[in-house]
Design a protein around this motif. Structure first.
Motif, PDB file in Angstrom:
ATOM      1  N   ALA A   1      24.360  14.364  27.100  1.00 31.19           N
ATOM      2  CA  ALA A   1      23.007  14.547  26.562  1.00 31.19           C
ATOM      3  C   ALA A   1      22.159  15.426  27.475  1.00 31.19           C
ATOM      4  CB  ALA A   1      22.339  13.188  26.365  1.00 31.19           C
ATOM      5  N   VAL A   2      22.269  15.230  28.778  1.00 32.74           N
ATOM      6  CA  VAL A   2      21.484  16.041  29.721  1.00 32.74           C
ATOM      7  C   VAL A   2      21.891  17.510  29.620  1.00 32.74           C
ATOM      8  CG1 VAL A   2      21.029  16.480  32.158  1.00 32.74           C
ATOM      9  CG2 VAL A   2      21.072  14.133  31.303  1.00 32.74           C
ATOM     10  N   VAL A   3      23.202  17.770  29.589  1.00 30.50           N
ATOM     11  CA  VAL A   3      23.681  19.152  29.524  1.00 30.50           C
ATOM     12  C   VAL A   3      23.284  19.810  28.201  1.00 30.50           C
ATOM     13  CG1 VAL A   3      25.740  20.608  29.461  1.00 30.50           C
ATOM     14  CG2 VAL A   3      25.587  18.751  31.123  1.00 30.50           C
ATOM     15  N   CYS A   4      23.570  19.136  27.098  1.00 33.65           N
ATOM     16  CA  CYS A   4      23.259  19.711  25.784  1.00 33.65           C
ATOM     17  C   CYS A   4      21.753  19.886  25.589  1.00 33.65           C
ATOM     18  CB  CYS A   4      23.834  18.830  24.677  1.00 33.65           C
ATOM     19  SG  CYS A   4      25.636  18.813  24.598  1.00 33.65           S
ATOM     20  N   GLY A   5      20.971  18.888  26.004  1.00 37.00           N
ATOM     21  CA  GLY A   5      19.519  19.002  25.889  1.00 37.00           C
ATOM     22  C   GLY A   5      18.976  20.149  26.699  1.00 37.00           C
ATOM     23  N   GLY A   6      19.514  20.354  27.911  1.00 39.35           N
ATOM     24  CA  GLY A   6      19.062  21.465  28.743  1.00 39.35           C
ATOM     25  C   GLY A   6      19.390  22.812  28.126  1.00 39.35           C
ATOM     26  N   ILE A   7      20.582  22.947  27.551  1.00 41.63           N
ATOM     27  CA  ILE A   7      20.974  24.208  26.909  1.00 41.63           C
ATOM     28  C   ILE A   7      20.059  24.522  25.729  1.00 41.63           C
ATOM     29  CG2 ILE A   7      22.790  25.328  25.566  1.00 41.63           C
ATOM     30  CD1 ILE A   7      24.824  23.825  27.327  1.00 41.63           C
ATOM     31  N   VAL A   8      19.811  23.519  24.897  1.00 39.04           N
ATOM     32  CA  VAL A   8      18.946  23.723  23.725  1.00 39.04           C
ATOM     33  C   VAL A   8      17.522  24.084  24.161  1.00 39.04           C
ATOM     34  CG1 VAL A   8      17.921  22.599  21.718  1.00 39.04           C
ATOM     35  CG2 VAL A   8      20.325  22.218  22.250  1.00 39.04           C
ATOM     36  N   MET A   9      17.023  23.418  25.177  1.00 36.21           N
ATOM     37  CA  MET A   9      15.670  23.691  25.665  1.00 36.21           C
ATOM     38  C   MET A   9      15.544  25.133  26.158  1.00 36.21           C
ATOM     39  SD  MET A   9      13.539  21.771  28.707  1.00 36.21           S
ATOM     40  CE  MET A   9      14.619  22.433  29.999  1.00 36.21           C
ATOM     41  N   LEU A  10      16.509  25.598  26.951  1.00 35.56           N
ATOM     42  CA  LEU A  10      16.459  26.963  27.474  1.00 35.56           C
ATOM     43  C   LEU A  10      16.562  27.994  26.352  1.00 35.56           C
ATOM     44  CD1 LEU A  10      18.686  26.573  30.665  1.00 35.56           C
ATOM     45  CD2 LEU A  10      16.196  26.759  30.557  1.00 35.56           C
ATOM     46  N   LEU A  11      17.386  27.714  25.336  1.00 31.64           N
ATOM     47  CA  LEU A  11      17.517  28.624  24.211  1.00 31.64           C
ATOM     48  C   LEU A  11      16.191  28.803  23.487  1.00 31.64           C
ATOM     49  CD1 LEU A  11      19.187  30.263  22.137  1.00 31.64           C
ATOM     50  CD2 LEU A  11      19.680  28.101  20.982  1.00 31.64           C
ATOM     51  N   PHE A  12      15.513  27.709  23.203  1.00 33.78           N
ATOM     52  CA  PHE A  12      14.270  27.785  22.436  1.00 33.78           C
ATOM     53  C   PHE A  12      13.118  28.343  23.267  1.00 33.78           C
ATOM     54  CE2 PHE A  12      16.636  25.225  19.536  1.00 33.78           C
ATOM     55  CZ  PHE A  12      16.045  25.415  18.302  1.00 33.78           C
ATOM     56  N   MET A  13      13.134  28.078  24.559  1.00 36.70           N
ATOM     57  CA  MET A  13      12.073  28.618  25.410  1.00 36.70           C
ATOM     58  C   MET A  13      12.272  30.105  25.674  1.00 36.70           C
ATOM     59  SD  MET A  13      11.531  25.518  28.178  1.00 36.70           S
ATOM     60  CE  MET A  13      10.051  26.235  28.892  1.00 36.70           C
ATOM     61  N   GLY A  14      13.523  30.573  25.605  1.00 31.50           N
ATOM     62  CA  GLY A  14      13.797  31.962  25.948  1.00 31.50           C
ATOM     63  C   GLY A  14      13.726  32.942  24.794  1.00 31.50           C
ATOM     64  N   ALA A  15      13.812  32.480  23.563  1.00 35.15           N
ATOM     65  CA  ALA A  15      13.856  33.416  22.435  1.00 35.15           C
ATOM     66  C   ALA A  15      12.973  32.960  21.278  1.00 35.15           C
ATOM     67  CB  ALA A  15      15.301  33.581  21.966  1.00 35.15           C
ATOM     68  N   PRO A  16      11.682  32.689  21.533  1.00 41.10           N
ATOM     69  CA  PRO A  16      10.846  32.182  20.435  1.00 41.10           C
ATOM     70  C   PRO A  16      10.614  33.199  19.326  1.00 41.10           C
ATOM     71  CG  PRO A  16       9.509  32.656  22.371  1.00 41.10           C
ATOM     72  CD  PRO A  16      10.934  32.778  22.795  1.00 41.10           C
ATOM     73  N   ARG A  17      10.474  34.478  19.682  1.00 39.50           N
ATOM     74  CA  ARG A  17      10.199  35.482  18.650  1.00 39.50           C
ATOM     75  C   ARG A  17      11.378  35.611  17.676  1.00 39.50           C
ATOM     76  NH1 ARG A  17       6.669  39.548  17.677  1.00 39.50           N
ATOM     77  NH2 ARG A  17       5.536  38.993  19.580  1.00 39.50           N
ATOM     78  N   ALA A  18      12.589  35.634  18.215  1.00 41.95           N
ATOM     79  CA  ALA A  18      13.766  35.747  17.348  1.00 41.95           C
ATOM     80  C   ALA A  18      13.917  34.515  16.465  1.00 41.95           C
ATOM     81  CB  ALA A  18      15.014  35.951  18.199  1.00 41.95           C
ATOM     82  N   LEU A  19      13.652  33.334  17.021  1.00 39.37           N
ATOM     83  CA  LEU A  19      13.799  32.106  16.257  1.00 39.37           C
ATOM     84  C   LEU A  19      12.758  32.002  15.154  1.00 39.37           C
ATOM     85  CD1 LEU A  19      14.559  29.700  19.235  1.00 39.37           C
ATOM     86  CD2 LEU A  19      16.164  30.452  17.476  1.00 39.37           C
ATOM     87  N   VAL A  20      11.522  32.395  15.456  1.00 37.96           N
ATOM     88  CA  VAL A  20      10.473  32.371  14.434  1.00 37.96           C
ATOM     89  C   VAL A  20      10.741  33.437  13.378  1.00 37.96           C
ATOM     90  CG1 VAL A  20       8.004  32.736  14.013  1.00 37.96           C
ATOM     91  CG2 VAL A  20       8.750  31.400  15.993  1.00 37.96           C
ATOM     92  N   GLY A  21      11.298  34.587  13.814  1.00 36.64           N
ATOM     93  CA  GLY A  21      11.566  35.682  12.894  1.00 36.64           C
ATOM     94  C   GLY A  21      12.591  35.345  11.825  1.00 36.64           C
ATOM     95  N   LEU A  22      13.418  34.317  12.044  1.00 35.70           N
ATOM     96  CA  LEU A  22      14.347  33.890  11.002  1.00 35.70           C
ATOM     97  C   LEU A  22      13.610  33.333   9.789  1.00 35.70           C
ATOM     98  CD1 LEU A  22      17.145  32.087  13.063  1.00 35.70           C
ATOM     99  CD2 LEU A  22      17.317  34.273  11.868  1.00 35.70           C
ATOM    100  N   PHE A  23      12.408  32.802  10.021  1.00 40.32           N
ATOM    101  CA  PHE A  23      11.668  32.139   8.941  1.00 40.32           C
ATOM    102  C   PHE A  23      10.505  32.978   8.415  1.00 40.32           C
ATOM    103  CE2 PHE A  23      13.793  28.738  11.155  1.00 40.32           C
ATOM    104  CZ  PHE A  23      14.151  27.854  10.159  1.00 40.32           C
ATOM    105  N   LEU A  24       9.822  33.715   9.294  1.00 44.98           N
ATOM    106  CA  LEU A  24       8.593  34.395   8.901  1.00 44.98           C
ATOM    107  C   LEU A  24       8.558  35.814   9.451  1.00 44.98           C
ATOM    108  CD1 LEU A  24       5.978  31.575   9.671  1.00 44.98           C
ATOM    109  CD2 LEU A  24       6.791  32.244   7.407  1.00 44.98           C
ATOM    110  N   ASP A  25       7.787  36.664   8.782  1.00 49.36           N
ATOM    111  CA  ASP A  25       7.463  37.980   9.329  1.00 49.36           C
ATOM    112  C   ASP A  25       6.630  37.772  10.582  1.00 49.36           C
ATOM    113  OD1 ASP A  25       6.638  40.514   9.919  1.00 49.36           O
ATOM    114  OD2 ASP A  25       5.529  40.843   8.051  1.00 49.36           O
ATOM    115  N   THR A  26       7.114  38.282  11.718  1.00 46.97           N
ATOM    116  CA  THR A  26       6.471  37.982  13.003  1.00 46.97           C
ATOM    117  C   THR A  26       5.080  38.588  13.137  1.00 46.97           C
ATOM    118  OG1 THR A  26       7.655  39.863  13.994  1.00 46.97           O
ATOM    119  CG2 THR A  26       8.647  37.678  14.227  1.00 46.97           C
ATOM    120  N   GLY A  27       4.649  39.399  12.184  1.00 48.19           N
ATOM    121  CA  GLY A  27       3.304  39.961  12.253  1.00 48.19           C
ATOM    122  C   GLY A  27       2.243  39.076  11.628  1.00 48.19           C
ATOM    123  N   GLY A  28       2.644  38.021  10.915  1.00 50.89           N
ATOM    124  CA  GLY A  28       1.683  37.158  10.243  1.00 50.89           C
ATOM    125  C   GLY A  28       1.001  36.178  11.183  1.00 50.89           C
ATOM    126  N   ALA A  29      -0.107  35.604  10.718  1.00 54.44           N
ATOM    127  CA  ALA A  29      -0.899  34.688  11.547  1.00 54.44           C
ATOM    128  C   ALA A  29      -0.102  33.443  11.902  1.00 54.44           C
ATOM    129  CB  ALA A  29      -2.185  34.310  10.814  1.00 54.44           C
TER     130      ALA A  29
END
Length: 433
Positions: free
Chosen positions: A310-338
């Motif tokens: 759990a510690v290893v997997c949780g750390g990997i997931v945390m670093l992924l989401f903290m490091g690439a927020p624009r790409a992750l949000v871009g899967l759902f929305l146009d990144t230019g919107g409010a």
């Protein structure tokens, strides 16, 4: 056990996430906000299924370890019957009173038609979701974790195909996403139940006695199963409370765009939850069987391995989401919107609590597998009520809109601290004895 369980769990989350991706690009942030308002009630049903599945699996595993196969089969039958009856009754009421349900979930008048559409087209499929939730536990206990994985993977793949067809070529919008999910859930549910009825090695459902004594025993068994699985229900209620309180708070401070931004984070949260849940579920048959057989050394060894994972997997997931927020949000929305801009700024803050999130789920699952209901329920209540709700009230006052994103991390961190303190005090007492 862990690898196929993890892929199966992530496939379940993908069913919801794919909806969000297609809705975000086919309908916009209003569509994501509308679906996110529906998620808490969906989490309640998922929690019912997981609670029953965990309780049934733990009890059945103990029976199998003692050679009581007939009793284990009876537990499976009782669990499937209960969730089917409760779900059909509850979803019928929600479909009939969809508008009132939408308003109770915090919908604005602007989003109300979308929320009602989603509820009316998605809720009828929840009984199939319940079959999946219970059956996958039993299938893994029956020695077929890959079959459990494929039930989830096929459902997720079908959902991707139908989402595209219904939202883009046919232009059905939110209604199309709900209908696609309903058909994919029905497919997965029929596959899972079909395996148990036709191909199960040991845990094939049997016939329940309809006498007065048989019904009394059934109610007693179901009550015990629900007690064992109650902390899993509380885990889902924690997610439901997270989304419900977050929706209300974001609506208050940032309006519909805030709810849309939070909706993106909520689409990713089940993936993180399923990582922790996969660890707990893959360890559960090993823990429960060896606990029932009295092999306490193996119980302790498996528990330590689960926490380290759990510690290893949780750390990997945390670093992924903290490091690439624009790409992750871009899967759902146009990144230019409010709404997208709010989500890009807030997702790293929200993700800072993921490692604690996964560890807490794994520890709760460990205690649950050993029938320590009071301990697992206490930790679940800390996450879901005692820390989370006050955090959503206090953090925005202390840190503004950033504080809304930090409410979940603060709650999970405090729960992990309480867990460490509990086991520290327990170890000190054991050494003194």
């Amino acid at each position: 056990m862990f690898i196929p369980t993890l892929f199966g769990m992530l496939s379940i989350s993908a069913v919801t996430a794919v909806d969000g991706i297609f809705i975000g690009h086919g309908v916009g942030s209003d569509g994501i906000a509308a679906v996110n308002l529906c998620v808490p009630v969906m989490m309640l049903f998922t929690g019912l299924g997981l609670m029953t599945g965990v309780g049934c699996s733990v009890v059945a595993a103990v029976h199998v370890s003692h050679g009581q196969v007939k009793a284990a089969r009876m537990n499976v039958t009782q669990a499937l019957g209960m969730v089917s009856a409760v779900t059909v009754a509850a979803t019928t009421l929600i479909v009939l009173f969809a508008r009132r349900t939408a308003l109770a979930l915090g919908s604005s008048e602007h989003l109300l038609p979308l929320v009602v559409d989603y509820l009316q087209w998605f809720m009828p499929s929840m009984v199939f979701q319940m079959w999946i939730s219970v059956s996958l536990f039993v299938i893994r206990l029956d020695g077929a974790p890959r079959v459990a994985m494929w039930c989830s993977v096929v459902s997720a793949a079908l959902n991707v195909l139908l989402d595209y067809i219904f939202i883009f070529p046919l232009g059905w919008g939110v209604r199309g996403a709900a209908f696609a999910t309903s058909l994919s859930e029905a497919t997965g549910g029929v596959m899972a139940l079909g395996y148990l009825l036709l191909f199960a090695r040991t845990l094939r459902p049997g016939r329940v006695r309809m006498s007065r004594k048989g019904l009394r025993l059934t109610l007693r068994n179901l009550g015990y199963q629900c007690r064992i699985g109650s902390s899993t229900l509380l885990g889902e209620l924690t997610l439901a409370m997270l989304m419900y309180a977050g929706n209300l708070t974001f609506m208050r401070y940032l309006g519909d765009d805030g709810v849309g931004a939070f909706g993106v984070a909520c689409y990713y949260t089940p993936f993180v939850f399923m990582v922790g849940n996969a660890i707990a579920q893959s360890a559960q048959p090993i823990l429960s069987y060896n606990y029932g057989a009295g092999n306490f050394g193996r119980v302790w060894e498996a528990g330590r391995l689960a926490v380290r994972t759990a510690v290893v997997c949780g750390g990997i997931v945390m670093l992924l989401f903290m490091g690439a927020p624009r790409a992750l949000v871009g899967l759902f929305l146009d990144t230019g919107g409010a709404a997208a801009r709010i989500a890009i700024d807030g997702l790293p803050l929200f993700a800072s609590g993921f490692v604690f999130f996964v560890v807490n789920i794994a520890v709760i699952g460990y205690n649950q597998s050993l029938e320590r209901m009071a301990v697992s329920t206490s930790f679940a209540l800390l996450r879901g009520a005692l820390f989370l709700v006050p955090a959503f009230v206090v953090m925005p006052l202390a840190a503004g809109t950033e504080g809304i994103w930090l409410a979940m991390p603060v709650s999970e961190f405090l729960t992990t601290t309480a867990i460490v303190a509990y086991y520290g005090v327990r170890r000190m007492r054991q050494r003194s004895v």
